[in-house]
Design an enzyme around this catalytic site. Structure first.
Site, PDB file in Angstrom:
ATOM      1  N   GLU A 159       0.817  -1.216   0.000  1.00 18.26           N
ATOM      2  CA  GLU A 159       0.000   0.000   0.000  1.00 18.26           C
ATOM      3  C   GLU A 159       0.853   1.269   0.000  1.00 18.26           C
ATOM      4  O   GLU A 159       0.484   2.268  -0.628  1.00 18.26           O
ATOM      5  CB  GLU A 159      -0.957  -0.021   1.190  1.00 18.26           C
ATOM      6  CG  GLU A 159      -2.098  -1.015   0.988  1.00 18.26           C
ATOM      7  CD  GLU A 159      -2.999  -1.151   2.203  1.00 18.26           C
ATOM      8  OE1 GLU A 159      -4.175  -0.783   2.109  1.00 18.26           O
ATOM      9  OE2 GLU A 159      -2.510  -1.620   3.247  1.00 18.26           O
ATOM     10  N   GLU A 202      -4.994  -9.068   3.357  1.00 16.51           N
ATOM     11  CA  GLU A 202      -5.788  -8.685   4.525  1.00 16.51           C
ATOM     12  C   GLU A 202      -7.071  -9.495   4.678  1.00 16.51           C
ATOM     13  O   GLU A 202      -7.458  -9.859   5.799  1.00 16.51           O
ATOM     14  CB  GLU A 202      -6.113  -7.187   4.469  1.00 16.51           C
ATOM     15  CG  GLU A 202      -4.942  -6.278   4.838  1.00 16.51           C
ATOM     16  CD  GLU A 202      -4.010  -5.998   3.684  1.00 16.51           C
ATOM     17  OE1 GLU A 202      -3.103  -5.158   3.828  1.00 16.51           O
ATOM     18  OE2 GLU A 202      -4.174  -6.620   2.602  1.00 16.51           O
TER      19      GLU A 202
END
Length: 706
Positions: free
Chosen positions: A136, A157
């Site tokens: 990210e 995730e």
């Protein structure tokens, strides 16, 4: 290029240290390169509150200096084989306060925003694994290069009970298109946390360019310099590539969301909140600004950090898959292991072919297969070559490596070819007399130092070795299907197995990148014994009159990767029946042998469900007419509780018998060998939470709740 190093380690409390190099790019200016490292040599960088705050201070300083004209560009890189390994999950697991959870969720956004809002071009040089928050922060940069040698690029995730909540849900679909974003965030994450390599990340469009590992940084800096210098050719090519990769029309969003929901339904992944939350965010954020989407990501991450599913997932990942798997209980001193320079595989069927491919690809040593006729040998070697070709077509292996692996795998009808093998594994029909004969024939030609291994799933390793001249060389080495996907190898010693044989098995398992667990030589070992107890309860309920759809769907709240009847068809009813008969002979009526399943075998019916052209499942009338049913159907909730209690009882007996050292080993076996859902945190904590452990055994498996 001239590099001037400035800066030093921040406080020793930090998990991640940031170093700044001021690099003169010829004809362009000074480039700020920030290197992220772990707090100990060899440890990858992670993002904890301390390391994020430190990085934020570092970036703010670089931002101010860039605005003042000191830097013409800013880049971030990791060290060794890692870019950034993501968030520090141990910190997140311990959070119980919503305000603290929101603080860390918002902190990642705040820090990454500094990089995104720099007044000069920003770059992420992805030198190695970029996991979760590590990917990210790379997405927050303007431009990305990736090393061709990088592995472990992922947003896992959803697999861990979270969402890519530091900008991943918003930025990724706008970079690679929503359909590919769903593949990365949902399909890959829920497929045993599948990660991308550097080439795949480049092909998808996550990275703009790719360079060889040997000169990755030099090439990346030169590329950055061309962008900063406004090289029209480079910028035009980059813009065209990004337009091609990012398909963001409404129809693309709709198709991506449909595919994501269909995948969750097929995988029975709707029983845990995170995967559905990812798709919800993807839908809601499609028309929002990045700032608006950030607030939704922060809220989702805050809520999910506090869920039991996330905490259970972290136990399964960190305590089991990472820590316990690296130090298997009962493993002898690895220095006792004998070197393995050549492997023999007895058999050339599907399992044997998978084993041959694994040994050749991972160990890069000769592997020779043997079977009873040339046709079978050719088919087995041909299977390996075909699988290598598939890997090559998917760009998971280079042409050079493909040629090398194919050359390493050969075949023969004579077992004499095993004479100079260091390790021979049999993968023949699951019949004790056949396996004993195979071992006797192999022992007659191999050296006294050669280790003999069996891939049996349920038969006695002790009985196989009993009549050999050197029974101490024999060890069970049980893989799970498909071999390339399932990480577990159950290592099973017979009473006379030497520490040398055991040590060789453990070291070999590690070299094959498998999770190894030591089990006692008892029927079914761990995984098959537990799975067949589960399936036996469901099949028995079906035989007693429970409708097929009720019996097959009763366990859906557990979130298993497939229903019992689907698993039965995948294993094969004859194989399941054969193992059940062995378990019944060893343990009695806890493993009932179904007359109905035998009828299906006799009539050549391969599964309980028949699927029509539209994908609808039903039990055909002819199948129903062939079977005999009782008149005691079970309700869905009743069957779920019955299965839970049966599992708790069987696992309690496994532990009482000393089949493995501890409950954690059973948890590890079921996750790595049966795809037990990570969000349940291992089968024994799940049974504790459901109350089944107390009902069956009068005590929990874990005195302290997990």
């Amino acid at each position: 290029m001239n590099a001037a190093v400035s800066g030093a380690r921040a406080g020793s409390v930090s998990t991640t240290y940031s170093y700044l190099e001021e690099i003169q790019l010829p004809g362009v200016g000074i480039f700020a390169l920030i290197t992220l490292t772990g707090d100990r040599a060899g440890k990858p960088a992670t993002f904890s509150p301390e390391s994020l705050n430190e990085l934020g201070m570092f970036l703010r300083d670089v931002m101010a200096r860039s605005a003042a004209g000191e830097f013409v560009g800013v880049g971030i890189i990791g060290q060794g084989r890692s870019f950034v390994a993501g968030a520090d999950l141990t910190v997140m697991r311990d959070l119980t306060d919503p305000d603290a959870a929101r603080e860390i969720a918002a902190l990642g956004h705040a820090v990454f925003r500094i990089l995104a809002e720099m007044t000069v071009p920003t770059f992420a040089f992805i030198n190695g694994s970029a996991i979760g928050g590590g990917l990210e922060i790379a997405l927050a940069a303007d431009y990305r290069s990736v090393s061709a040698g990088a592995n472990g690029i992922a947003l896992p995730e959803a697999y861990l009970g979270l969402v890519p909540g530091w900008g991943g849900v918003y930025r990724l679909p706008r970079l690679i298109g929503p359909r590919n974003a769903v593949k990365v965030m949902i399909e890959n994450a829920l497929s045993s946390n599948k990660a991308l390599g550097g080439r795949a990340a480049h092909d998808l469009g996550i990275a703009d360019t790719i360079y060889d590992p040997a000169d990755f940084l030099v090439q990346s800096l030169a590329w950055a310099g061309s962008i900063i210098a406004n090289d029209r050719r480079v910028l035009q090519a980059l813009a065209a590539r990004r337009t091609e990769k990012a398909q963001v029309a409404d129809v693309d969003w709709d198709a991506a969301l449909r595919a994501g929901h269909a995948f969750l339904t097929a995988r029975n992944a709707t029983s845990t909140p995170a995967p559905s939350r990812v798709l919800e965010l993807l839908e809601r954020c499609r028309t929002l600004s990045q700032a608006e989407a950030a607030e939704l990501e922060i809220q989702a991450l805050t809520e999910l950090i506090l869920t039991p599913e996330f905490k259970a997932s972290v136990y399964a990942l960190l305590d089991l898959l990472q820590r316990r798997s690296k130090n298997p209980s009962g493993a002898p001193d690895p220095d006792l292991a004998r070197p393995v320079r050549k492997v023999g595989v007895v058999g050339a069927g599907l399992m044997a072919g998978q084993l041959a491919l694994l040994f050749a690809r991972q160990l890069q040593i000769p592997v020779i297969m043997s079977d009873i006729d040339q046709g079978r040998v050719d088919k087995g070697v041909g299977y390996v070559h075909a699988e290598v070709n598939k890997l090559l077509s998917r760009k998971q292996i280079s042409a050079e490596d493909a040629t090398r692996v194919k050359a390493l795998v050969t075949g023969s009808v004579s077992k004499d070819v095993f004479a100079d093998s260091d390790f021979v594994i049999e993968a023949v029909f699951e019949e004790l007399s056949v396996k004993k004969q195979v071992f006797a024939e192999v022992e007659a030609v191999v050296s006294e130092d050669c280790i003999l291994a069996t891939n049996t799933s349920s038969l006695s390793v002790t009985d196989m070795a009993a009549e050999l001249r050197h029974p101490e060389r024999v060890v069970g080495f049980h893989f799970f299907n498909p071999v390339a996907v399932m990480p577990l190898v159950e290592i099973v010693p017979a009473p006379q197995s030497s520490n040398i044989a055991l040590a060789t098995a453990f070291v070999l398992g590690k070299a094959l990148r498998k999770t190894t667990v030591l089990t006692r030589d008892t029927t079914g070992f761990v995984v098959n014994r537990i799975l067949l107890r589960l399936m036996g309860e469901v099949i028995q309920a079906f035989d007693q009159g429970t409708p097929a759809d009720v019996a097959d769907n009763a366990l859906k709240p557990m979130g298993l990767p497939m229903t019992p009847f689907t698993l039965l068809a995948m294993i094969g009813i004859p194989v399941a029946q054969h193992v059940t008969q062995s378990l019944n002979a060893a343990f009695g009526d806890r493993f009932p042998v179904s007359a109905n399943q035998q009828t299906l075998i006799d009539k050549g019916i391969k599964g309980i469900w028949a699927v029509d052209n539209d994908g609808h499942r039903s039990v055909t009338q002819s199948t129903l007419d062939a079977l005999d049913f009782g008149t005691s159907p079970a309700a869905s909730e009743e069957l779920l509780e019955r299965v839970q209690q049966a599992l708790a009882e069987e696992i309690g007996l496994l532990l009482d018998e000393g089949v493995v050292a501890a409950a954690q080993d059973i948890d590890l076996c079921m996750i790595a060998g049966a795809g037990w859902p990570l969000h349940l945190g291992g089968i024994t904590p799940y049974l504790d939470r459901s109350g089944a452990s107390m009902r069956a055994n009068g005590k929990p498996f874990h005195p302290t709740a997990r």
